[in-house]
Design an enzyme around this catalytic site. Structure first.
Site, PDB file in Angstrom:
ATOM      1  N   GLU A 158       5.175   3.143   7.294  1.00 30.14           N
ATOM      2  CA  GLU A 158       4.815   4.081   6.224  1.00 30.14           C
ATOM      3  C   GLU A 158       4.792   3.347   4.892  1.00 30.14           C
ATOM      4  O   GLU A 158       5.682   2.539   4.603  1.00 30.14           O
ATOM      5  CB  GLU A 158       5.846   5.214   6.191  1.00 30.14           C
ATOM      6  CG  GLU A 158       5.262   6.587   6.036  1.00 30.14           C
ATOM      7  CD  GLU A 158       4.357   7.006   7.190  1.00 30.14           C
ATOM      8  OE1 GLU A 158       3.120   6.877   7.030  1.00 30.14           O
ATOM      9  OE2 GLU A 158       4.865   7.458   8.209  1.00 30.14           O
ATOM     10  N   HIS A 159       3.772   3.594   4.083  1.00 32.88           N
ATOM     11  CA  HIS A 159       3.584   2.950   2.778  1.00 32.88           C
ATOM     12  C   HIS A 159       3.359   1.443   2.913  1.00 32.88           C
ATOM     13  O   HIS A 159       3.523   0.690   1.957  1.00 32.88           O
ATOM     14  CB  HIS A 159       4.765   3.230   1.839  1.00 32.88           C
ATOM     15  CG  HIS A 159       4.824   4.655   1.374  1.00 32.88           C
ATOM     16  ND1 HIS A 159       4.093   5.128   0.309  1.00 32.88           N
ATOM     17  CD2 HIS A 159       5.518   5.715   1.857  1.00 32.88           C
ATOM     18  CE1 HIS A 159       4.343   6.427   0.154  1.00 32.88           C
ATOM     19  NE2 HIS A 159       5.201   6.802   1.090  1.00 32.88           N
ATOM     20  N   THR A 160       2.996   1.011   4.096  1.00 33.15           N
ATOM     21  CA  THR A 160       2.672  -0.407   4.316  1.00 33.15           C
ATOM     22  C   THR A 160       1.180  -0.665   4.149  1.00 33.15           C
ATOM     23  O   THR A 160       0.774  -1.802   3.925  1.00 33.15           O
ATOM     24  CB  THR A 160       3.098  -0.835   5.731  1.00 33.15           C
ATOM     25  OG1 THR A 160       2.603   0.129   6.663  1.00 33.15           O
ATOM     26  CG2 THR A 160       4.613  -0.902   5.855  1.00 33.15           C
ATOM     27  N   GLY A 171      -2.240  20.544   7.365  1.00 35.31           N
ATOM     28  CA  GLY A 171      -1.120  20.302   6.469  1.00 35.31           C
ATOM     29  C   GLY A 171       0.158  19.847   7.139  1.00 35.31           C
ATOM     30  O   GLY A 171       1.197  19.747   6.493  1.00 35.31           O
ATOM     31  N   SER A 201      -3.550  14.931  10.361  1.00 34.81           N
ATOM     32  CA  SER A 201      -4.860  14.550   9.855  1.00 34.81           C
ATOM     33  C   SER A 201      -6.022  15.280  10.520  1.00 34.81           C
ATOM     34  O   SER A 201      -6.884  14.682  11.173  1.00 34.81           O
ATOM     35  CB  SER A 201      -5.072  13.037   9.940  1.00 34.81           C
ATOM     36  OG  SER A 201      -6.076  12.654   9.030  1.00 34.81           O
ATOM     37  N   SER A 204      -8.406  16.474   8.899  1.00 35.35           N
ATOM     38  CA  SER A 204      -9.629  16.074   8.200  1.00 35.35           C
ATOM     39  C   SER A 204     -10.283  14.869   8.878  1.00 35.35           C
ATOM     40  O   SER A 204     -11.509  14.823   9.041  1.00 35.35           O
ATOM     41  CB  SER A 204      -9.337  15.757   6.727  1.00 35.35           C
ATOM     42  OG  SER A 204      -8.384  14.722   6.619  1.00 35.35           O
ATOM     43  N   ASP A 220      -6.198   7.013   9.305  1.00 37.30           N
ATOM     44  CA  ASP A 220      -6.390   8.315   9.953  1.00 37.30           C
ATOM     45  C   ASP A 220      -7.651   8.336  10.803  1.00 37.30           C
ATOM     46  O   ASP A 220      -7.633   8.728  11.972  1.00 37.30           O
ATOM     47  CB  ASP A 220      -6.448   9.431   8.906  1.00 37.30           C
ATOM     48  CG  ASP A 220      -5.135   9.593   8.166  1.00 37.30           C
ATOM     49  OD1 ASP A 220      -4.146   8.950   8.567  1.00 37.30           O
ATOM     50  OD2 ASP A 220      -5.099  10.355   7.181  1.00 37.30           O
ATOM     51  N   TYR A 257       3.644   8.493  -5.677  1.00 36.15           N
ATOM     52  CA  TYR A 257       2.859   7.575  -4.835  1.00 36.15           C
ATOM     53  C   TYR A 257       2.281   6.460  -5.702  1.00 36.15           C
ATOM     54  O   TYR A 257       2.373   5.275  -5.371  1.00 36.15           O
ATOM     55  CB  TYR A 257       1.751   8.353  -4.132  1.00 36.15           C
ATOM     56  CG  TYR A 257       0.767   7.518  -3.351  1.00 36.15           C
ATOM     57  CD1 TYR A 257       1.041   7.117  -2.045  1.00 36.15           C
ATOM     58  CD2 TYR A 257      -0.451   7.127  -3.911  1.00 36.15           C
ATOM     59  CE1 TYR A 257       0.143   6.351  -1.317  1.00 36.15           C
ATOM     60  CE2 TYR A 257      -1.355   6.364  -3.198  1.00 36.15           C
ATOM     61  CZ  TYR A 257      -1.053   5.979  -1.905  1.00 36.15           C
ATOM     62  OH  TYR A 257      -1.951   5.224  -1.188  1.00 36.15           O
TER      63      TYR A 257
END
Length: 386
Positions: free
Chosen positions: A35-37, A122, A126, A128, A172, A222
């Protein structure tokens, strides 16, 4: 596969249009670890999941595109050459796909499409990306474009950037398209190279517990995290010019510049470096069927996200902490950008109801509202199913 839902969508298509439609399944995704990588050019480890969006599509003999949302009972129609984005918000994801494919020089005509699914909106799966991936494959198949998988992932990402206004990474769309049953896929966010790892969960399943909160901090924090990582890279480059991003650094190098960065920047960088290492270790543990160690890595990931990267919140920490008291859960962590959303837990399949019945009253008593639960298994990526 949700055959009942697929049949309903096919039936709806036949009610509205004549002929047998092309049928497509496009799955949602979860990110197991990493995550956040992505914006630090590191590694992520997603898989496509069982919840999916289903499409029934067929050619028209004019240049109109007719889109029908089965779930919302909503309809949108536009000319294939139309330059204005439709007013229906959900249609912008799909309209963008048609525009970008044409901008790439492919010739397409009109088509009808009915779609609907069971990917919760939500909840961090994902929906979308599933929407974009499914329509991309439908258009490619209907018009014999032979788009390759990576091109479709990039088209979906570009649609989200330019027609929805979300500057997402490619994970995603990549996961929705490249998914493989009983496997996860490690994606290198620097060069888009990828490698599959086995995901044989035996009698365990992944469960997403949706906190049903989204704190307003998410977007501003973020951006702050990205800036803090960039500060760390700048300090590292003075001493180690070969470092292009945090993915190139190790903890020893980071410790050597500790006097030139704040404690906060140090913590952010330490988390990212350790998380990249966890992704690589996670692939090895999964290939060796060591689910116990994989569960430990999930807890370590959450601890880093909560204490070093500080993107968790009291609701997510509460959900993860409670799982540590349950011997049928191997690991748990927050999933996604943070400040709300879901936790991801690896749970003994036959204990799912016990978990729900334990967590729900505890969570409701603590926060005054319920959480929701979604089970997920690793499935194939976007494909034609009929």
């Amino acid at each position: 596969m949700n055959n009942s839902l697929l049949e309903q969508i096919e039936k709806k298509y036949k009610e509205l249009y004549s002929g047998k439609p092309l049928l497509i399944r496009a799955p949602g995704r979860i990110n197991l670890i990493g995550e956040h990588t992505d914006y630090n050019e590191g590694y992520v480890l997603p898989c496509a999941v069982s919840p999916a969006i289903y499409f029934a599509a067929g050619l028209r003999n004019d240049n109109k595109v007719c889109l029908n949302s089965f779930d919302y009972g909503s309809f949108c129609e536009f000319e294939i050459s139309q330059k204005e984005t439709p007013k229906e918000q959900w249609a912008s994801y799909l309209y963008g796909i048609t525009r970008i494919i044409q901008e790439k020089g492919y010739k397409i005509g009109g088509f009808n499409c009915v779609f609907g699914g069971d990917v919760p909106v939500g909840a961090g799966m994902s929906s979308s990306a599933a929407l974009e991936s499914g329509l991309c494959l439908a258009i490619s198949t209907l018009f014999n474009l032979n788009l390759d998988k990576m091109e479709m992932a990039k088209i979906g990402q570009k649609s989200e950037h330019e027609y929805v206004g979300v500057k997402c990474g490619i994970m995603d769309q990549f996961a929705s398209i490249f998914g493989k049953k009983d496997h996860c896929v490690r994606l290198d966010c620097r060069n888009l190279e990828y490698e599959y790892s086995k995901l044989e969960l035996k009698d365990y399943i992944f469960v997403l517990t949706d906190s049903k909160v989204k704190h307003s901090l998410a977007s501003s924090e973020y951006n702050t995290r990205r800036e803090e990582c960039a500060m760390g890279v700048k300090a590292l480059q003075k001493k180690y010019p070969q470092i292009k991003n945090l993915r190139d650094a190790n903890i020893e190098q980071l410790q050597s510049v500790i006097g030139e960065i704040t404690d906060t920047v140090y913590n952010r960088c330490k988390y990212v470096i350790e998380e990249d290492n966890r992704v690589i270790e996670a692939c090895n543990t999964l290939n060796n069927n060591n689910l116990t160690r994989f569960g430990e890595l999930l807890y370590l990931s959450h601890n880093g996200l909560s204490k070093l990267y500080e993107v968790s919140c009291k609701e997510l920490d509460f959900l993860v902490d409670k799982t540590k008291q349950m011997d049928y859960i191997l690991g748990s962590r927050m999933m996604g950008g943070g400040f709300g959303g879901c936790t991801l837990s690896l749970i003994k399949a036959d204990k799912l109801e016990e978990y729900k019945n334990t967590i729900l009253p505890l969570y409701t008593k603590e926060f005054g509202h319920e959480c929701k639960f979604y089970a997920a298994t690793a499935e194939d990526g976007t494909k034609v199913v009929g």
